[in-house]
Design an enzyme around this catalytic site. Structure first.
Site, PDB file in Angstrom:
ATOM      1  N   HIS A  18       0.823  -1.220   0.000  1.00 12.61           N
ATOM      2  CA  HIS A  18       0.000   0.000   0.000  1.00 12.61           C
ATOM      3  C   HIS A  18       0.854   1.265   0.000  1.00 12.61           C
ATOM      4  O   HIS A  18       0.477   2.266  -0.616  1.00 12.61           O
ATOM      5  CB  HIS A  18      -0.976  -0.026   1.188  1.00 12.61           C
ATOM      6  CG  HIS A  18      -2.017  -1.100   1.054  1.00 12.61           C
ATOM      7  ND1 HIS A  18      -2.689  -1.637   2.133  1.00 12.61           N
ATOM      8  CD2 HIS A  18      -2.501  -1.741  -0.046  1.00 12.61           C
ATOM      9  CE1 HIS A  18      -3.538  -2.562   1.696  1.00 12.61           C
ATOM     10  NE2 HIS A  18      -3.439  -2.647   0.384  1.00 12.61           N
ATOM     11  N   HIS A  41      -7.841  -7.696  -8.193  1.00 15.01           N
ATOM     12  CA  HIS A  41      -8.150  -8.569  -7.051  1.00 15.01           C
ATOM     13  C   HIS A  41      -8.305  -7.642  -5.856  1.00 15.01           C
ATOM     14  O   HIS A  41      -7.381  -7.473  -5.047  1.00 15.01           O
ATOM     15  CB  HIS A  41      -7.022  -9.583  -6.816  1.00 15.01           C
ATOM     16  CG  HIS A  41      -6.840 -10.569  -7.937  1.00 15.01           C
ATOM     17  ND1 HIS A  41      -6.323 -10.223  -9.162  1.00 15.01           N
ATOM     18  CD2 HIS A  41      -7.121 -11.898  -8.011  1.00 15.01           C
ATOM     19  CE1 HIS A  41      -6.288 -11.302  -9.933  1.00 15.01           C
ATOM     20  NE2 HIS A  41      -6.758 -12.332  -9.259  1.00 15.01           N
ATOM     21  N   SER A 100      -6.656  -1.655  -0.903  1.00 15.60           N
ATOM     22  CA  SER A 100      -6.192  -0.940  -2.104  1.00 15.60           C
ATOM     23  C   SER A 100      -7.305  -0.126  -2.781  1.00 15.60           C
ATOM     24  O   SER A 100      -7.036   0.990  -3.250  1.00 15.60           O
ATOM     25  CB  SER A 100      -5.527  -1.915  -3.077  1.00 15.60           C
ATOM     26  OG  SER A 100      -6.352  -3.018  -3.358  1.00 15.60           O
ATOM     27  N   GLU A 118     -13.579  -7.985  -7.963  1.00 18.54           N
ATOM     28  CA  GLU A 118     -13.451  -9.000  -6.909  1.00 18.54           C
ATOM     29  C   GLU A 118     -14.346 -10.179  -7.285  1.00 18.54           C
ATOM     30  O   GLU A 118     -15.485  -9.985  -7.706  1.00 18.54           O
ATOM     31  CB  GLU A 118     -13.862  -8.375  -5.563  1.00 18.54           C
ATOM     32  CG  GLU A 118     -14.066  -9.323  -4.418  1.00 18.54           C
ATOM     33  CD  GLU A 118     -12.839 -10.173  -4.060  1.00 18.54           C
ATOM     34  OE1 GLU A 118     -11.732  -9.637  -3.928  1.00 18.54           O
ATOM     35  OE2 GLU A 118     -13.009 -11.401  -3.938  1.00 18.54           O
ATOM     36  N   ASP A 143     -14.103 -12.363 -12.535  1.00 20.62           N
ATOM     37  CA  ASP A 143     -12.763 -12.919 -12.442  1.00 20.62           C
ATOM     38  C   ASP A 143     -11.767 -11.821 -12.865  1.00 20.62           C
ATOM     39  O   ASP A 143     -11.914 -11.238 -13.948  1.00 20.62           O
ATOM     40  CB  ASP A 143     -12.659 -14.128 -13.378  1.00 20.62           C
ATOM     41  CG  ASP A 143     -11.231 -14.616 -13.500  1.00 20.62           C
ATOM     42  OD1 ASP A 143     -10.605 -14.907 -12.478  1.00 20.62           O
ATOM     43  OD2 ASP A 143     -10.719 -14.673 -14.641  1.00 20.62           O
ATOM     44  N   GLY A 144     -10.805 -11.545 -12.000  1.00 18.20           N
ATOM     45  CA  GLY A 144      -9.885 -10.426 -12.247  1.00 18.20           C
ATOM     46  C   GLY A 144      -9.051 -10.585 -13.509  1.00 18.20           C
ATOM     47  O   GLY A 144      -8.737  -9.609 -14.185  1.00 18.20           O
ATOM     48  N   ASP A 164      -3.207  -8.367  -7.498  1.00 18.16           N
ATOM     49  CA  ASP A 164      -2.874  -8.795  -6.129  1.00 18.16           C
ATOM     50  C   ASP A 164      -3.622 -10.089  -5.801  1.00 18.16           C
ATOM     51  O   ASP A 164      -4.527 -10.100  -4.968  1.00 18.16           O
ATOM     52  CB  ASP A 164      -3.288  -7.646  -5.185  1.00 18.16           C
ATOM     53  CG  ASP A 164      -2.911  -7.912  -3.739  1.00 18.16           C
ATOM     54  OD1 ASP A 164      -2.071  -8.781  -3.486  1.00 18.16           O
ATOM     55  OD2 ASP A 164      -3.478  -7.215  -2.868  1.00 18.16           O
TER      56      ASP A 164
HETATM   57  N1  SAM Z   1      -5.846  -5.845  -3.215  1.00 16.45           N
HETATM   58  C1  SAM Z   1      -6.429  -5.951  -1.896  1.00 16.45           C
HETATM   59  C2  SAM Z   1      -5.800  -4.916  -0.989  1.00 16.45           C
HETATM   60  O1  SAM Z   1      -4.626  -4.590  -1.175  1.00 16.45           O
HETATM   61  O2  SAM Z   1      -6.484  -4.405  -0.101  1.00 16.45           O
HETATM   62  C3  SAM Z   1      -6.258  -7.325  -1.305  1.00 16.45           C
HETATM   63  C4  SAM Z   1      -6.628  -8.446  -2.208  1.00 16.45           C
HETATM   64  S1  SAM Z   1      -6.461 -10.052  -1.573  1.00 16.45           S
HETATM   65  C5  SAM Z   1      -4.758 -10.297  -1.486  1.00 16.45           C
HETATM   66  C6  SAM Z   1      -6.918 -11.027  -2.944  1.00 16.45           C
HETATM   67  C7  SAM Z   1      -8.407 -10.953  -3.290  1.00 16.45           C
HETATM   68  O3  SAM Z   1      -8.605 -11.583  -4.556  1.00 16.45           O
HETATM   69  C8  SAM Z   1      -9.323 -11.666  -2.324  1.00 16.45           C
HETATM   70  O4  SAM Z   1     -10.297 -10.766  -1.865  1.00 16.45           O
HETATM   71  C9  SAM Z   1      -9.972 -12.788  -3.144  1.00 16.45           C
HETATM   72  O5  SAM Z   1     -11.325 -13.046  -2.801  1.00 16.45           O
HETATM   73  C10 SAM Z   1      -9.879 -12.221  -4.536  1.00 16.45           C
HETATM   74  N2  SAM Z   1      -9.867 -13.186  -5.647  1.00 16.45           N
HETATM   75  C11 SAM Z   1      -9.464 -14.476  -5.660  1.00 16.45           C
HETATM   76  N3  SAM Z   1      -9.502 -14.971  -6.910  1.00 16.45           N
HETATM   77  C12 SAM Z   1      -9.921 -13.954  -7.709  1.00 16.45           C
HETATM   78  C13 SAM Z   1     -10.140 -13.829  -9.109  1.00 16.45           C
HETATM   79  N4  SAM Z   1      -9.931 -14.851  -9.944  1.00 16.45           N
HETATM   80  N5  SAM Z   1     -10.556 -12.641  -9.583  1.00 16.45           N
HETATM   81  C14 SAM Z   1     -10.767 -11.591  -8.763  1.00 16.45           C
HETATM   82  N6  SAM Z   1     -10.584 -11.652  -7.426  1.00 16.45           N
HETATM   83  C15 SAM Z   1     -10.164 -12.820  -6.909  1.00 16.45           C
END
Ligand code: SAM
Length: 280
Positions: A18, A41, A100, A118, A143-144, A164
């Site tokens: 961050h 993500h 983020s 997300e 899906d990200g 992320d």
């Molecule tokens: N970026 C955030 C932050 O810095 O505050 C933290 C993100 S966390 C490490 C990863 C996130 O990705 C989780 O909330 C999870 O549910 C989500 N996630 C998992 N697989 C995903 C996908 N294929 N596409 C989008 N999000 C996904």
């Protein structure tokens, strides 16, 4: 999908990621032209460190919990946007910690936009609620990786993609490298930041080698190690690879990362890395 970021919010890896996010955004803010942030993500956007998940692990205590004491002036000058984001959130919830998406939101100007993606349905619903009726931030349950492909290049020529992932699946680190390179070739002026965990450092080296070989533009490898006795089963460090970094980011990381490593270390010889995988 078992990963819930709430357990890890505000930990040392979040602090590193961050802080660097705010530095990249601070550079984007230097020009008037609009920019776009795509957070693939995104998580839930805003955390409560008094909440059940954060309290259960207490990881934030060795992250943001160790940043109460000020650093020297040079470090504090660079930390200012990160500290401002935290203060803004804490004005309404003293135990709040911005993820983020919220950090990004707090730094946008009227002309800038963000898309935060997300996949977890419950987390995506919370994220959407956080930005309901916000005309500058669009929250999507998707899906990200798919979203990334569909959304670049954006109409603004300037901007950042933050990737992320939770690293729950085998091969996710190699995928991160491939997707970053593919995305960069579609949006040549974009900045791409990919976060990765450092458990076994050999995995991080392999990932870095792939990027060094595949990248066609400036690529910076930034790492913060909090442990010198490496245990591959644990999170020993945190990494961020940045393709097309703002030109001062390396210089800033050389100031920030040693200070953070010293403050966040679990043992006295923890360290950092700031290395060009490919010069711009
Ligand atoms: N970026 C955030 C932050 O810095 O505050 C933290 C993100 S966390 C490490 C990863 C996130 O990705 C989780 O909330 C999870 O549910 C989500 N996630 C998992 N697989 C995903 C996908 N294929 N596409 C989008 N999000 C996904």
């Amino acid at each position: 999908m078992n990963y819930r970021h709430g357990y890890h919010a505000g930990n040392f890896a979040d602090v590193m990621k961050h802080v660097l996010l705010t530095r990249i955004l601070a550079h984007l803010l230097k020009k008037d032209a609009a920019f776009r942030v795509i957070d693939t993500h995104a998580g839930i956007g805003l955390h409560d460190l008094d909440g059940e998940e954060a309290q259960r692990t207490g990881e934030w205590r060795d992250g943001i919990g160790r940043l109460e004491e000020p650093f020297g002036d040079d470090v504090e000058a660079l930390l200012a946007p990160y500290r401002q984001a935290i203060s803004a959130v804490r004005a309404t919830n003293p135990a709040g910690y911005p993820g983020s998406p919220m950090i990004t939101r707090l730094m946008l100007r009227r002309q800038d936009r963000a898309i935060v993606v997300e996949r977890h349905p419950e987390d995506a619903a919370r994220l959407a609620a956080l930005f309901l009726r916000d005309r500058q931030v669009k929250a999507l349950e998707l899906d990200g990786w798919t979203a990334l492909n569909a959304m670049i290049p954006p109409k603004e020529r300037r901007g950042l993609v933050l990737i992320d992932p939770p690293f729950e699946e085998v091969g996710e680190l190699a995928r991160l490298g491939r997707e970053m390179l593919k995305a960069q070739s579609k949006w040549e002026t974009g900045i791409f930041a990919g976060w990765y965990p450092i458990k076994d450092p050999a995995d991080a080296d392999r990932f870095a080698d792939d990027l060094a070989t595949g990248s066609r533009t400036g690529t910076l490898r930034l790492e913060l190690m909090i442990e010198t006795r490496i245990d591959p089963a644990r999170l020993n460090g945190s990494g961020l690879v940045v393709i097309n970094p703002p030109w001062k980011l390396a210089e800033e990381a050389e100031i920030l990362l040693p200070a953070l490593a010293k403050r966040l270390a679990r043992d006295s010889r923890a360290g950092f890395r700031c290395e060009w995988l490919r010069e711009g």
